[in-house]
Write a protein that holds these residues in place. Structure first.
Motif, PDB file in Angstrom:
ATOM      1  N   LYS A 155       0.818  -1.216   0.000  1.00  0.00           N
ATOM      2  CA  LYS A 155       0.000   0.000   0.000  1.00  0.00           C
ATOM      3  C   LYS A 155       0.851   1.265   0.000  1.00  0.00           C
ATOM      4  O   LYS A 155       0.354   2.348  -0.331  1.00  0.00           O
ATOM      5  CB  LYS A 155      -0.927   0.002   1.215  1.00  0.00           C
ATOM      6  CG  LYS A 155      -1.990  -1.091   1.174  1.00  0.00           C
ATOM      7  CD  LYS A 155      -2.838  -1.080   2.434  1.00  0.00           C
ATOM      8  CE  LYS A 155      -3.883  -2.183   2.411  1.00  0.00           C
ATOM      9  NZ  LYS A 155      -4.695  -2.215   3.664  1.00  0.00           N
ATOM     10  N   GLN A 156       2.118   1.149   0.368  1.00  0.00           N
ATOM     11  CA  GLN A 156       3.019   2.302   0.383  1.00  0.00           C
ATOM     12  C   GLN A 156       3.899   2.343  -0.879  1.00  0.00           C
ATOM     13  O   GLN A 156       4.857   3.112  -0.940  1.00  0.00           O
ATOM     14  CB  GLN A 156       3.926   2.277   1.628  1.00  0.00           C
ATOM     15  CG  GLN A 156       3.289   1.795   2.907  1.00  0.00           C
ATOM     16  CD  GLN A 156       1.944   2.399   3.220  1.00  0.00           C
ATOM     17  OE1 GLN A 156       1.698   3.584   2.977  1.00  0.00           O
ATOM     18  NE2 GLN A 156       1.036   1.590   3.781  1.00  0.00           N
ATOM     19  N   ASN A 197       1.693   0.714 -13.297  1.00  0.00           N
ATOM     20  CA  ASN A 197       1.804   1.412 -12.025  1.00  0.00           C
ATOM     21  C   ASN A 197       3.237   1.257 -11.519  1.00  0.00           C
ATOM     22  O   ASN A 197       4.029   0.485 -12.072  1.00  0.00           O
ATOM     23  CB  ASN A 197       0.771   0.916 -11.010  1.00  0.00           C
ATOM     24  CG  ASN A 197       0.967  -0.544 -10.632  1.00  0.00           C
ATOM     25  OD1 ASN A 197       2.082  -1.054 -10.565  1.00  0.00           O
ATOM     26  ND2 ASN A 197      -0.144  -1.233 -10.364  1.00  0.00           N
ATOM     27  N   ILE A 198       3.585   2.002 -10.481  1.00  0.00           N
ATOM     28  CA  ILE A 198       4.975   2.054 -10.030  1.00  0.00           C
ATOM     29  C   ILE A 198       5.457   0.693  -9.552  1.00  0.00           C
ATOM     30  O   ILE A 198       6.632   0.354  -9.702  1.00  0.00           O
ATOM     31  CB  ILE A 198       5.152   3.136  -8.939  1.00  0.00           C
ATOM     32  CG1 ILE A 198       6.638   3.390  -8.659  1.00  0.00           C
ATOM     33  CG2 ILE A 198       4.401   2.760  -7.667  1.00  0.00           C
ATOM     34  CD1 ILE A 198       7.391   3.961  -9.843  1.00  0.00           C
ATOM     35  N   ARG A 199       4.562  -0.122  -8.998  1.00  0.00           N
ATOM     36  CA  ARG A 199       4.970  -1.433  -8.494  1.00  0.00           C
ATOM     37  C   ARG A 199       5.381  -2.356  -9.640  1.00  0.00           C
ATOM     38  O   ARG A 199       6.435  -3.004  -9.586  1.00  0.00           O
ATOM     39  CB  ARG A 199       3.845  -2.064  -7.679  1.00  0.00           C
ATOM     40  CG  ARG A 199       3.426  -1.268  -6.450  1.00  0.00           C
ATOM     41  CD  ARG A 199       2.141  -1.820  -5.863  1.00  0.00           C
ATOM     42  NE  ARG A 199       1.599  -0.975  -4.811  1.00  0.00           N
ATOM     43  CZ  ARG A 199       0.878   0.122  -5.030  1.00  0.00           C
ATOM     44  NH1 ARG A 199       0.622   0.508  -6.290  1.00  0.00           N
ATOM     45  NH2 ARG A 199       0.418   0.835  -4.029  1.00  0.00           N
ATOM     46  N   LYS A 200       4.548  -2.409 -10.680  1.00  0.00           N
ATOM     47  CA  LYS A 200       4.853  -3.297 -11.804  1.00  0.00           C
ATOM     48  C   LYS A 200       6.130  -2.859 -12.513  1.00  0.00           C
ATOM     49  O   LYS A 200       6.980  -3.701 -12.855  1.00  0.00           O
ATOM     50  CB  LYS A 200       3.689  -3.291 -12.792  1.00  0.00           C
ATOM     51  CG  LYS A 200       3.899  -4.225 -13.984  1.00  0.00           C
ATOM     52  CD  LYS A 200       4.030  -5.667 -13.556  1.00  0.00           C
ATOM     53  CE  LYS A 200       4.168  -6.599 -14.761  1.00  0.00           C
ATOM     54  NZ  LYS A 200       4.361  -8.020 -14.344  1.00  0.00           N
ATOM     55  N   LEU A 201       6.301  -1.561 -12.698  1.00  0.00           N
ATOM     56  CA  LEU A 201       7.506  -1.090 -13.376  1.00  0.00           C
ATOM     57  C   LEU A 201       8.741  -1.381 -12.536  1.00  0.00           C
ATOM     58  O   LEU A 201       9.803  -1.729 -13.068  1.00  0.00           O
ATOM     59  CB  LEU A 201       7.393   0.406 -13.685  1.00  0.00           C
ATOM     60  CG  LEU A 201       8.577   0.999 -14.469  1.00  0.00           C
ATOM     61  CD1 LEU A 201       8.821   0.233 -15.755  1.00  0.00           C
ATOM     62  CD2 LEU A 201       8.342   2.484 -14.753  1.00  0.00           C
ATOM     63  N   THR A 202       8.621  -1.251 -11.213  1.00  0.00           N
ATOM     64  CA  THR A 202       9.748  -1.581 -10.345  1.00  0.00           C
ATOM     65  C   THR A 202      10.159  -3.036 -10.516  1.00  0.00           C
ATOM     66  O   THR A 202      11.352  -3.338 -10.649  1.00  0.00           O
ATOM     67  CB  THR A 202       9.376  -1.318  -8.871  1.00  0.00           C
ATOM     68  OG1 THR A 202       9.023   0.061  -8.709  1.00  0.00           O
ATOM     69  CG2 THR A 202      10.554  -1.642  -7.958  1.00  0.00           C
TER      70      THR A 202
END
Length: 265
Positions: free
Chosen positions: A122-123, A255-260
């Motif tokens: 969530k963060q 989203n930022i998670r997938k790209l990370t």
């Protein structure tokens, strides 16, 4: 109220760590001697009482062939009677601001329990490192080969990891703390741990990626719910990154998670 720790609150951090994690005093003494620093420790205070805290330990991390500064979050905790009020989340958000102000593009952590994966997700954190299945090189064997010189032992240790990508690099002081901790517990076998990452400065990481893969060309539109600076479109072409530039033929939406996860392979 969030504040940095100081000499008057150091004992409060120790007491909170002891309450939440229950670690033995001899281990805590090693940790607080080698790793704890006031200017790397955030506290959430209710009046004069420290009720939540975290430590932002500085390391170097090899990403796409380049060593970059990172923060490793340690000791994230809230006293049991103060949980459910969002204090840890507020401390995490403050750590993001501090990382950005210190020009640190990435934050790492190792969750100690399975349920924490959802909390950190969530963060904006995402799992980027799988737990290892094979034991890491034995510190005990290494020390026996260099029994007369700890620094020589460190040099051999460092040679095993210094040029490995996606690797947290250890200084000599880090190594010395590792040795003391391992000795305390009888040098148990160690494996790589499951870890999570949170991107603070996406453009900087994309620039390093583009520099390593100059033949790669694509555009990506990114959504980051918490760090708006990362919510943008980026075009990677001929080793360069352009924000909000003309899109390449290939366009992704992440989203930022997938790209990370994709950046970490």
């Amino acid at each position: 109220m969030i504040q940095f720790a100081d000499d008057t609150t150091r004992q409060l951090v120790w007491d909170m760590w002891k309450t939440v994690f229950g670690d033995p005093d001899d281990y805590m003494e090693i940790y607080f001697r080698h790793k704890y620093r006031n200017d790397q420790t955030l506290l959430y205070m209710e009046g004069n009482k420290a009720v939540a805290s975290l430590q932002m330990l500085p390391y170097q991390f090899t990403f796409c062939g380049t060593e970059i500064p990172v923060i490793y979050l340690s000791g994230v905790c809230t006293l049991p009677e103060y949980r459910g009020k969002g204090y840890s989340r507020q401390l995490l958000m403050k750590s993001f601001d501090i990382a950005a102000s210190r020009d640190i593009p990435l934050i790492l952590l190792v969750p100690q329990e399975e349920w924490l994966l959802k909390f950190y997700d969530k963060q904006g954190f995402i799992q980027t490192f799988d737990p290892g299945t094979e034991a890491l090189p034995s510190l005990n064997d290494l020390l026996q080969r260099h029994s007369e010189n700890l620094y020589t032992a460190y040099r051999e240790f460092d040679s095993l990891f210094r040029y490995k990508d996606m690797t947290v690099q250890k200084s000599f002081d880090d190594f010395r703390a590792m040795v003391e901790e391992a000795a305390l517990f009888g040098f148990p076998p160690k494996k790589n741990l499951m870890g999570m990452a949170r991107v603070i400065d996406l453009q900087r990481l994309l620039s390093l990626f583009a520099d390593q893969y100059p033949q790669t060309s694509f555009s990506v539109s990114v959504q980051d719910e918490l760090l708006k600076i990362n919510s943008s479109s980026f075009t990677i072409n001929r080793g360069k990154v352009e924000r909000n530039g003309p899109p390449a033929e290939t366009l992704f939406h992440f989203n930022i998670r997938k790209l990370t996860q994709l950046l970490f392979g």
